[in-house]
Design an enzyme around this catalytic site. Structure first.
Site, PDB file in Angstrom:
ATOM      1  N   ARG A 107      -0.458 -16.761 -23.414  1.00 31.94           N
ATOM      2  CA  ARG A 107      -0.514 -15.303 -23.291  1.00 31.94           C
ATOM      3  C   ARG A 107      -0.186 -14.812 -21.895  1.00 31.94           C
ATOM      4  NH1 ARG A 107      -6.059 -14.144 -21.535  1.00 31.94           N
ATOM      5  NH2 ARG A 107      -7.259 -16.057 -21.585  1.00 31.94           N
ATOM      6  N   ASN A 114      -8.660 -13.335 -26.839  1.00 33.63           N
ATOM      7  CA  ASN A 114      -7.483 -13.648 -26.017  1.00 33.63           C
ATOM      8  C   ASN A 114      -7.072 -15.102 -26.193  1.00 33.63           C
ATOM      9  OD1 ASN A 114      -8.108 -11.100 -25.163  1.00 33.63           O
ATOM     10  ND2 ASN A 114      -8.583 -11.668 -23.058  1.00 33.63           N
ATOM     11  N   ASP A 115      -8.004 -16.006 -25.943  1.00 25.78           N
ATOM     12  CA  ASP A 115      -7.691 -17.428 -26.078  1.00 25.78           C
ATOM     13  C   ASP A 115      -7.484 -17.815 -27.532  1.00 25.78           C
ATOM     14  OD1 ASP A 115      -7.383 -18.539 -23.573  1.00 25.78           O
ATOM     15  OD2 ASP A 115      -9.518 -18.812 -23.256  1.00 25.78           O
ATOM     16  N   CYS A 164     -15.420 -10.304 -27.673  1.00 23.07           N
ATOM     17  CA  CYS A 164     -15.379  -9.861 -26.275  1.00 23.07           C
ATOM     18  C   CYS A 164     -13.997  -9.987 -25.646  1.00 23.07           C
ATOM     19  CB  CYS A 164     -16.394 -10.639 -25.432  1.00 23.07           C
ATOM     20  SG  CYS A 164     -16.140 -12.418 -25.426  1.00 23.07           S
ATOM     21  N   GLU A 179     -13.172 -19.584 -29.557  1.00 19.41           N
ATOM     22  CA  GLU A 179     -11.860 -19.308 -28.969  1.00 19.41           C
ATOM     23  C   GLU A 179     -10.842 -20.414 -29.209  1.00 19.41           C
ATOM     24  OE1 GLU A 179     -12.452 -18.721 -24.746  1.00 19.41           O
ATOM     25  OE2 GLU A 179     -14.168 -20.066 -24.736  1.00 19.41           O
ATOM     26  N   ARG A 238     -18.526 -12.612 -16.462  1.00 19.15           N
ATOM     27  CA  ARG A 238     -17.724 -13.763 -16.037  1.00 19.15           C
ATOM     28  C   ARG A 238     -18.343 -14.370 -14.777  1.00 19.15           C
ATOM     29  NH1 ARG A 238     -14.057  -9.579 -17.276  1.00 19.15           N
ATOM     30  NH2 ARG A 238     -12.697 -10.034 -19.056  1.00 19.15           N
ATOM     31  N   ARG A 256     -21.659 -15.817 -19.379  1.00 22.71           N
ATOM     32  CA  ARG A 256     -20.897 -17.004 -19.775  1.00 22.71           C
ATOM     33  C   ARG A 256     -21.013 -18.052 -18.682  1.00 22.71           C
ATOM     34  NH1 ARG A 256     -14.640 -16.078 -20.751  1.00 22.71           N
ATOM     35  NH2 ARG A 256     -14.651 -15.852 -18.481  1.00 22.71           N
TER      36      ARG A 256
END
Length: 753
Positions: A634, A623-624, A671, A600, A466, A502
C-alpha cells in the site's frame, strides 16, 4: 550485450535533459546492435507519436514527423503494445511512407513499445538496409533496453515539463500515495539535508555578477578550510597524501570546476544548483571509468562538492523567505524539517520517498496538513517556488496548475471549509442513525498533538494508540519509567474513556534507527508481535509501563499487532499476565486490562473464531489486511491503483471477522483508514462492527454521514454491494446511494481525473 545495456542506462541517467538522453539512446543502441538506423518516437499531448531523436534518418524530420496511433508501423507497435519484427517493412499492410525521413532506403524494421506504468510512452525503432529478420537475441536486447529506459524517459519528460529556462510553465500531474487527507494550494519550498548534492533545488539568479561574487566568496571559505586541514595533518601524512589537498585546491580554480560553474551562472542558474550540477557530472564521469585509481577519485570530487555546497547553502538559508502558503517538498521529509516552518504558514507536504505510515505522514495527519508521500516520479529539485496543488485524498500533485484546475480545487477547499463549520455543531451529539442505532466513534493517536484535536472532535475513546511513536522519536529504547509517563498522559487525557494501546509494532516500513531490521521482504518478515516475542525484555518493559500507567484509571486495553496464530496470542497473554503478577507483588493496585488481537493478516481472518474465544476483543487493521489480501504494497505508488479497500475479497473478509467474533460474544472494532472513510463507515456499521476508530480529522464527517441514514438503509446497501464483482462497481453503487440519501458533500472529494 549486458555490459552494453548497463553502460547505456548509466549514460542516459547522467544526461542533463530529455533531448540529451534520447540522443544517447539512438546513438548507442545503433552502435551496439550494428544497425543503420535507431529512432525514438514519443507520445505527445495529442496522443500522437512524434519523432524525437534519430541516428540514421534525416535529422530535419526530428520534431516534424507525427503519427496517430493508427498510422504506420510505429502506430501499430504502440497499439499492439508488443514488438513488430519485419524482414521487409514495405510489404506490411500498416506500412506508411514519410518522405521527410528518407527511410525508403531501409527494408528491415524492428520496433518495440516503451511502456511505463501501463502507459505507452513511445516506440523504439531500429532499421536496416538489407532484407533480414532481426534475430531473437537482438529483439530481446531491444525489449530489455526499452523496459530499462522507460522510467528514465518518463522522469526526463517530467523534468522537461518543469524546466524553467526558456519555456513557459506547463501544468503537469504526478502520482504518489495519499499521506494525509485534504487539499492544499501553495508555493513549493524544497527542503533538503545539508550538503546533499542530489537534492539541491533548481533556482535562477537575477543579478549574475553578484551571484558570481557570492560563489567566489564561498569558494574562498572552502579553500581556507582545506588549507587549514592540510596544515593540521602535516605531521601525520606523507608527501603523496599531502598532495591530495593540493589537488582539491587546484580543482577549485577557475580553470577547473570553478570555471564551469561560473559559465552556468552566466546562463542565469543559481550558484548552488550550478555547483551541484557540475560536481555530479564529474562524479559520474569518474565513477564510470575503467581504471580503478581514477574511479576512486569520484569520492574525492563528491567530498569536495559537499564542502563547498555547505557554505553555499549556509549563506542562502539565512536569506530564505518562507511564503504564507508553503508546501514543503523533499526527497525524504522529516519531522525536524516541519519544525523549520511556522505552523501557520505550512499548507501541505510532498515527500518523494516514504509511506502513509512514515512518521512525517502520521504527524501530518495529526496536524491536519494535506500530504502526498511516495511521489517517486516527481523531479523535486525542479519545483522550488512553483505553484503546487496537493491532493491528499488521491495522492496527486499538480505543478503550475491552469485556471480550470485551480478553480476546481479552490471549490473543493471552499466546500471543506464550509463543511468543517457545519460539522462543529455535531461535537456533543451522539453518533447514531436516524433509527437510533448507536455507533461509538473512537480515534487513532500517537502524539500528544492528537489528543487535543481528538477531544475537540468529540472522540469517545482511543481505538489505536501507536506506542511505537515514542520509540521512533528517540535514539535508544525508552526506559520503563519514560514509557509509563507517556502512557499516563494519554490515559489521563481520555479518562474515563477507553484507550487501546498497541504493543510495539516495528518492522515492515517502520524501523527504529537504533534497532534496524534489514530484510529482503520486510512486510512478510520480522515485524509486530514476532519481534517482541523474540525480545520478551522489550515486551515486558512496555506492558509493565502500560499497567503502571493505568493504576487508578483502569481505562486501558492492550492490543497485539500482527497476530497470525493462536500460539502467538497465548504466548503474548502469558507475558502480559507475568507482568501483571510481578506488579501486584511489588504493591501496585492494578487490574488486568482487556487483551485484544489486531486482525491484519489472512490467517487471522480464517482463525477469527478461535482468536475471539481467547481474546477480549478483536480489532481489524484494514490497511495491512487489505494489502495482504490483495498482495499489494500500500506504500508503493507504482501499484497504488491496485490497492482498494472496497475490493469484494476485502469486504467479505471483514464480514467474516465480525460474524466469527460475535459468535464468541467478543466485541469487534476496526481501526484502519477505512473506518475514517465516510462511505466505507456506512458499510462497516451495516456489517456489525461495534467500534469505528479513525483519525480525528475524519470523525465529524463520519458522524454526520451516520446521522443522515438509517441502519436499514445501510444494511440494504451492504446486501447490494456484497454481490458486486469489483471495487469500481462497489464505489459507484456506494456513491449513488449516498447521493440519494443527500449526504454527497461528506464524501471524500475527488480529483480532476
Amino acid at each position: 550485450m549486458l555490459n552494453s545495456l548497463r553502460s547505456i542506462v548509466q549514460e542516459v541517467n547522467a544526461a542533463r535533459d530529455l533531448k540529451s538522453a534520447l540522443d544517447i539512446i539512438v546513438t548507442r543502441v545503433k552502435s551496439t546492435m550494428g544497425t543503420q538506423v535507431c529512432s525514438v518516437y514519443l507520445r505527445d499531448e495529442s496522443e500522437h507519436f512524434l519523432l524525437m531523436a534519430t541516428d540514421g534518418l534525416n535529422l530535419d524530420a526530428v520534431g516534424q514527423v507525427r503519427l496517430s496511433p493508427d498510422e504506420g508501423l510505429v502506430g501499430y507497435v504502440a497499439v499492439r503494445e508488443e514488438p513488430i519484427n519485419l524482414e521487409k517493412a514495405t510489404d506490411h499492410p500498416k506500412y506508411q511512407y514519410f518522405a521527410e525521413t528518407g527511410e525508403e532506403r531501409f527494408s528491415s524494421f524492428l520496433g518495440v513499445p516503451i511502456i511505463h506504468h501501463r502507459q505507452v510512452l513511445g516506440v523504439l525503432v531500429v532499421q536496416q538496409g538489407e532484407r533480414r529478420r532481426f534475430d531473437e537475441g537482438e529483439e530481446a536486447f531491444l525489449v530489455t533496453m526499452s523496459a530499462q529506459l522507460a522510467g528514465v524517459i518518463a522522469h526526463a519528460e517530467a523534468t522537461g515539463a518543469l524546466e524553467r529556462m526558456g519555456a513557459a510553465a506547463t501544468e503537469a500531474r504526478f502520482k504518489g500515495v495519499a499521506g494525509a487527507p485534504g487539499v492544499a494550494i501553495g508555493k513549493a519550498v524544497v527542503m533538503t539535508p545539508a550538503a546533499d548534492l542530489r537534492g539541491v533545488p533548481f533556482q535562477t539568479c537575477e543579478d549574475i555578477d553578484e551571484e558570481i561574487s557570492f560563489f567566489h566568496r564561498c569558494l574562498q571559505l572552502a579553500r581556507d578550510d582545506i588549507k587549514a586541514l592540510g596544515l593540521q595533518l602535516t605531521d601525520r601524512l606523507n608527501q603523496q597524501e599531502q598532495a591530495l589537498f593540493d589537488a582539491y585546491l587546484a580543482m577549485l580554480d577557475d580553470a577547473s570546476l570553478g570555471g564551469e560553474v561560473v559559465e552556468r551562472i552566466k546562463e542565469g542558474v543559481a550558484a548552488t544548483y550550478a555547483w551541484s550540477e557540475v560536481i555530479l557530472t564529474h562524479e559520474r564521469n569518474f565513477a564510470s571509468m575503467t581504471d580503478s585509481y581514477l574511479r576512486e577519485r569520484a569520492a574525492d570530487v563528491r567530498d569536495l562538492g559537499r564542502r563547498v555546497l555547505s557554505y553555499l547553502q549556509e549563506q542562502v538559508q539565512q536569506c530564505r523567505v518562507i511564503p504564507d502558503d508553503a508546501i514543503l517538498v523533499g526527497e525524504e521529509l522529516t519531522a525536524s524539517m516541519l519544525g523549520e516552518v511556522p505552523k501557520e504558514r505550512l499548507a501541505g507536504l510532498v515527500s518523494v520517498q516514504g509511506s502513509s505510515n512514515s512518521h512525517v505522514a502520521i504527524l501530518a495527519r495529526a496536524m491536519g496538513i494535506p500530504t502526498v508521500m511516495g511521489a517517486v516520479d516527481l523531479p523535486f529539485t525542479q519545483v522550488d517556488g512553483r505553484e503546487l496543488i496537493v491532493d491528499g485524498y488521491r495522492g496527486s500533485i499538480y505543478t503550475d496548475p491552469g485556471a480550470t484546475l485551480r478553480k476546481h480545487y479552490e471549490e473543493i477547499c471552499a466546500e471543506e471549509r464550509e463543511l468543517i463549520k457545519g460539522l462543529e455543531a455535531l461535537k456533543k451529539l451522539p453518533c447514531e442513525t436516524l433509527d437510533h442505532h448507536r455507533v461509538p466513534l473512537w480515534v487513532n493517536t500517537g502524539l500528544m498533538a492528537d489528543v487535543v484535536r481528538s477531544l475537540e472532535r468529540g472522540a469517545e475513546g482511543v481505538g489505536l494508540y501507536r506506542t511505537e511513536i515514542p520509540f521512533l522519536l528517540r535514539d535508544r529504547f525508552p526506559s520503563e519509567e519514560e514509557q509509563r509517563i507517556i502512557y499516563r498522559e494519554q490515559l489521563e487525557a481520555f479518562a474515563p474513556h477507553t484507550v487501546t494501546m498497541r504493543t510495539l509494532d516495528v518492522g515492515g516500513d517502520k524501523s527504529l534507527p537504533y534497532f534496524p531490521i534489514d530484510e529482503d521482504n520486510p512486510f512478510l518478515g520480522w515485524r509486530g508481535i514476532r519481534v517482541t516475542l523474540d525480545h520478551p525484555e522489550i515486551f515486558l518493559a512496555q506492558v509493565r509501563a502500560m499497567l503502571k500507567a493505568s493504576e487508578g484509571l483502569n481505562n486501558l486495553r492492550i492490543m497485539l499487532p500482527m497476530i497470525s496464530s493462536v500460539t502467538e496470542l497465548d504466548a503474548a497473554k502469558t507475558l502480559v499476565y507475568r507482568a501483571y503478577h510481578e506488579l501486584l507483588e511489588e504493591g501496585h493496585r492494578i487490574e488486568i486490562p482487556p487483551i485484544g488481537v489486531m486482525v491484519e493478516v489472512p490467517s487471522a481472518v480464517y482463525q477469527a473464531r478461535e482468536l475471539a474465544a481467547r481474546a477480549d476483543f478483536l480489532s481489524v487493521g484494514s490497511n495491512d489486511l487489505t494489502q495482504y489480501l490483495l498482495a499489494v504494497d500500500r506504500n508503493n505508488a507504482r501499484v497504488a491503483d491496485l490497492y482498494h479497500a472496497f475490493h469484494p475479497a476485502v469486504l467479505r473478509a471483514l464480514q467474516s471477522v465480525v460474524n466469527d467474533g460475535h459468535s464468541q460474544g467478543t466485541s469487534v472494532g476496526i481501526c484502519g483508514e477505512m473506518a475514517g472513510d465516510p462511505g466505507a463507515a456506512i458499510l462497516l456499521m451495516a456489517m456489525g462492527f461495534d467500534v469505528l476508530s479513525m483519525n480525528a480529522t475524519n470523525l465529524p464527517k463520519v458522524k454526520s454521514v451516520i446521522r443522515g441514514i438509517t441502519l436499514e438503509q445501510a444494511e440494504n446497501l451492504l446486501d447490494e454491494v456484497m454481490l458486486l464483482p469489483d471495487a469500481e462497481s462497489v464505489t459507484r453503487t456506494l456513491e449513488k446511494a449516498l447521493q440519494d440519501a443527500g449526504v454527497t458533500g461528506l464524501l471524500r472529494p475527488g480529483g480532476a481525473d
